[in-house]
Design a protein around this motif. Structure first.
Motif, PDB file in Angstrom:
ATOM      1  N   LEU A  58       0.333  -0.980   0.011  1.00  0.00           N
ATOM      2  CA  LEU A  58       0.025  -0.298   0.178  1.00  0.00           C
ATOM      3  C   LEU A  58       0.923   1.827   0.205  1.00  0.00           C
ATOM      4  O   LEU A  58       0.512   2.049  -0.657  1.00  0.00           O
ATOM      5  CB  LEU A  58      -1.198   0.310   0.915  1.00  0.00           C
ATOM      6  N   PRO A  59       1.742   1.142   0.853  1.00  0.00           N
ATOM      7  CA  PRO A  59       2.652   2.454   0.718  1.00  0.00           C
ATOM      8  C   PRO A  59       2.939   2.989  -0.117  1.00  0.00           C
ATOM      9  O   PRO A  59       2.701   4.255  -1.050  1.00  0.00           O
ATOM     10  CB  PRO A  59       3.696   2.299   1.390  1.00  0.00           C
ATOM     11  N   GLU A  60       3.656   2.268  -1.000  1.00  0.00           N
ATOM     12  CA  GLU A  60       4.215   2.318  -2.184  1.00  0.00           C
ATOM     13  C   GLU A  60       3.284   2.542  -3.598  1.00  0.00           C
ATOM     14  O   GLU A  60       3.442   3.464  -4.410  1.00  0.00           O
ATOM     15  CB  GLU A  60       5.440   0.581  -2.727  1.00  0.00           C
ATOM     16  N   VAL A  67      -6.226  15.945   7.381  1.00  0.00           N
ATOM     17  CA  VAL A  67      -5.268  15.340   6.982  1.00  0.00           C
ATOM     18  C   VAL A  67      -3.880  16.193   6.162  1.00  0.00           C
ATOM     19  O   VAL A  67      -4.647  17.207   5.774  1.00  0.00           O
ATOM     20  CB  VAL A  67      -5.869  14.748   5.197  1.00  0.00           C
ATOM     21  N   THR A  68      -3.119  16.156   7.091  1.00  0.00           N
ATOM     22  CA  THR A  68      -1.871  17.141   6.371  1.00  0.00           C
ATOM     23  C   THR A  68      -0.909  16.271   5.641  1.00  0.00           C
ATOM     24  O   THR A  68      -1.483  15.053   4.873  1.00  0.00           O
ATOM     25  CB  THR A  68      -1.394  17.624   7.670  1.00  0.00           C
ATOM     26  N   ARG A  69       0.038  17.315   4.730  1.00  0.00           N
ATOM     27  CA  ARG A  69       0.731  17.102   3.691  1.00  0.00           C
ATOM     28  C   ARG A  69       1.857  15.185   5.336  1.00  0.00           C
ATOM     29  O   ARG A  69       2.648  14.929   4.370  1.00  0.00           O
ATOM     30  CB  ARG A  69       1.669  17.610   3.374  1.00  0.00           C
ATOM     31  N   VAL A 103      -0.268  12.080   5.338  1.00  0.00           N
ATOM     32  CA  VAL A 103       0.576  11.321   3.373  1.00  0.00           C
ATOM     33  C   VAL A 103       1.797  11.060   3.362  1.00  0.00           C
ATOM     34  O   VAL A 103       1.436   9.778   3.342  1.00  0.00           O
ATOM     35  CB  VAL A 103       0.084  13.060   3.079  1.00  0.00           C
ATOM     36  N   SER A 104       2.328  11.452   3.939  1.00  0.00           N
ATOM     37  CA  SER A 104       4.279  11.117   4.001  1.00  0.00           C
ATOM     38  C   SER A 104       4.068   9.674   4.551  1.00  0.00           C
ATOM     39  O   SER A 104       5.159   9.067   4.626  1.00  0.00           O
ATOM     40  CB  SER A 104       5.085  11.898   4.415  1.00  0.00           C
ATOM     41  N   ARG A 105       3.394   9.979   6.043  1.00  0.00           N
ATOM     42  CA  ARG A 105       4.021   8.374   6.852  1.00  0.00           C
ATOM     43  C   ARG A 105       2.762   7.909   6.036  1.00  0.00           C
ATOM     44  O   ARG A 105       3.053   6.499   5.865  1.00  0.00           O
ATOM     45  CB  ARG A 105       2.875   8.523   8.101  1.00  0.00           C
ATOM     46  N   TRP A 106       1.684   7.995   5.368  1.00  0.00           N
ATOM     47  CA  TRP A 106       1.126   6.714   4.536  1.00  0.00           C
ATOM     48  C   TRP A 106       2.545   6.251   3.534  1.00  0.00           C
ATOM     49  O   TRP A 106       2.108   4.796   3.726  1.00  0.00           O
ATOM     50  CB  TRP A 106       0.142   7.080   4.020  1.00  0.00           C
ATOM     51  N   GLU A 107       2.366   6.720   2.584  1.00  0.00           N
ATOM     52  CA  GLU A 107       3.405   6.597   2.209  1.00  0.00           C
ATOM     53  C   GLU A 107       4.937   5.886   2.601  1.00  0.00           C
ATOM     54  O   GLU A 107       5.823   5.244   1.362  1.00  0.00           O
ATOM     55  CB  GLU A 107       3.824   7.138   0.826  1.00  0.00           C
ATOM     56  N   PRO A 127      -3.852   3.953   6.110  1.00  0.00           N
ATOM     57  CA  PRO A 127      -4.625   4.831   6.579  1.00  0.00           C
ATOM     58  C   PRO A 127      -6.587   3.866   5.564  1.00  0.00           C
ATOM     59  O   PRO A 127      -7.162   4.394   5.270  1.00  0.00           O
ATOM     60  CB  PRO A 127      -4.385   6.117   5.576  1.00  0.00           C
ATOM     61  N   GLU A 128      -6.754   3.168   7.044  1.00  0.00           N
ATOM     62  CA  GLU A 128      -7.364   2.121   6.606  1.00  0.00           C
ATOM     63  C   GLU A 128      -8.688   2.949   6.834  1.00  0.00           C
ATOM     64  O   GLU A 128      -9.486   2.809   5.591  1.00  0.00           O
ATOM     65  CB  GLU A 128      -7.462   1.216   8.062  1.00  0.00           C
TER      66      GLU A 128
END
Length: 445
Positions: A7-9, A38-40, A43-47, A53-54
């Motif tokens: 998912l991150p990739e 939701v902040t930048r 999103v960085s932590r998800w990636e 980000p369930e």
């Protein structure tokens, strides 16, 4: 795009293919969901795989223009890879050592912290709990929580309940300093962890966990209310009521009704306020005196809004004042309601009753930065601006509203911002005054 990517990739690939930066995606998700959470950085932590980000998969599918099923499949692959033997890992001796560590307060090393934090993170991911953050606990508590998630009948206990409540208190404290948005992910994770743990816990522990879930859900209702997100705010107040009813917690049921009355005030719905306040005052809730005082104050405000009956309003105010005098230091539900806050609530009543001069006297005497958090100070400053406008003092109204606007933006308080807009509306006819022009320009920016 690789169909077998984790998912991150996958999220990073899809975002880059759409020509978006992380900030662009965060802004799009906020617009889709109607929130500002939701902040930048998120999103960085998800990636980077630091957080999952369930809860955001549906919005991500819309924002990235892909089928939700593709994201859910990637999330499921990650869950399988994350902890294939989690149950074995936390069974038997390991879980027993986890519970013992909580009680003995054993000293941890940095390596132990890193190891246990990673195991706990994987345990949460396996169970779909993506948002929880626990920055202030020790290794023993981390182990205990993970053990309880794996075997709640055996390891969920009073110490775990107390830990969850401390986390809720910390989130509430963070809200008072930097605003609601920063605490929402933590409390969402806590609610999920508490709910899942309660399902298989012993009956006595389950009831305490349900009471704790009600506290967390009510707090989420407040967070979303302050962010101006009415639908999720109402949803979490309803969940708080459900958990309070399941736990047979009558006090919490009455308190949630009071919160519904306060939400009706945001919409200037006097009839709704009256309906909920009557339910609070007449129901079998056994509320503590300081909460009864808050309910009486709400009844006074409803009188002011409905018919500007000053005598009926002041009778409720005096009733509230008496209840507040006999109350001990507020604890449990509604701990924030104190004398300074009460006097500002009374000021609102006088404003609504058409007596802005008396309201301004109360604001001058009680609204200080020392007595209130930054966010709450800004909110009441916006209401003070409205009182100035009603008193036909446009310059002071604009100055107060401008200061409130700065605080609203710093704390992401949509509730305060809405009140500032009300002040701008009340200042029509005074647009040529420099202070009013400055306020209008600031709002437009």
């Amino acid at each position: 795009m690789s169909t077998a990517a984790e998912l991150p990739e996958l999220l990073k690939q899809l975002r880059e293919q759409a020509g978006m930066s992380q900030s662009d995606l965060a802004a799009r998700l906020c617009a889709i969901t109607g929130t500002a959470t939701v902040t930048r950085a998120e999103v960085s932590r998800w990636e980077r795989g630091r957080r999952r980000p369930e809860a955001w998969l549906a919005a991500l599918a819309v924002g990235l223009g892909v089928e939700r099923a593709a994201l859910e499949a990637a999330a499921e692959r990650d869950r399988r890879r994350a902890l294939p033997d989690a149950r074995d890992m936390w069974a038997g001796q390991a879980a027993a050592e986890a519970s013992a560590a909580l009680r003995t307060g054993s000293v941890e090393t940095d390596d132990e912290w890193t190891h246990v934090s990673e195991l706990l993170r994987r345990t949460f991911l396996k169970r779909g709990i993506a948002a929880i953050t626990l920055p202030t606990v020790g290794v023993g508590e981390l182990q205990h929580i993970a053990a309880a998630l794996e075997d709640s009948r055996r390891y969920a206990d009073a110490a775990l309940v107390e830990h969850f409540r401390r986390c809720i208190d910390e989130a509430a404290g963070l809200d008072r300093t930097v605003g609601a948005a920063a605490s929402i992910p933590t409390v969402l994770g806590l609610v999920t962890a508490i709910d899942q743990t309660a399902r298989d816990a012993r009956p006595d522990v389950r009831r305490e966990l349900q009471r704790t879930a009600a506290l967390a859900a009510e707090l989420l209702g407040w967070f979303y209310r302050d962010l101006g997100a009415r639908q999720p705010a109402g949803y979490w107040r309803d969940r708080a009521m459900e958990w309070a009813q399941t736990a047979a917690d009558s006090r919490m049921q009455g308190y949630v009704l009071l919160k519904k009355a306060q939400a009706a005030w945001d919409e200037r719905d006097a009839v709704g306020m009256t309906t909920f306040v009557q339910a609070v005052q007449e129901g079998p809730w056994h509320l503590p005196p300081h909460v009864q005082a808050e309910a009486a104050q709400q009844a006074a405000r409803a009188h002011a809004m409905l018919d500007q009956d000053v005598n009926a309003m002041e009778a409720e105010i005096e009733k509230a004042r008496g209840l507040l005098t006999e109350a001990a230091s507020p604890a449990g539900i509604g701990p924030h309601f104190n004398k300074a806050l009460f006097e500002l609530q009374v000021a609102i009543c006088y404003s609504e009753a058409g007596r802005p001069g008396r309201a301004l006297e109360l604001y001058e005497a009680n609204l200080t930065r020392e007595a209130f958090s930054k966010r709450d100070f800004g909110y009441f400053l916006s209401l003070k601006g409205a009182a100035y406008a009603a008193a036909k003092d446009p310059d002071n109204a604009a100055v107060s509203a401008l200061s409130a606007l700065e605080i609203a933006r710093a704390t992401d308080s949509a509730r305060t911002y809405r009140e500032v807009l009300r002040v701008v509306g009340r200042l029509r006819g005074w647009e040529q005054r420099s202070a009013v022009q400055e306020l209008r320009q600031a709002v437009l920016r």
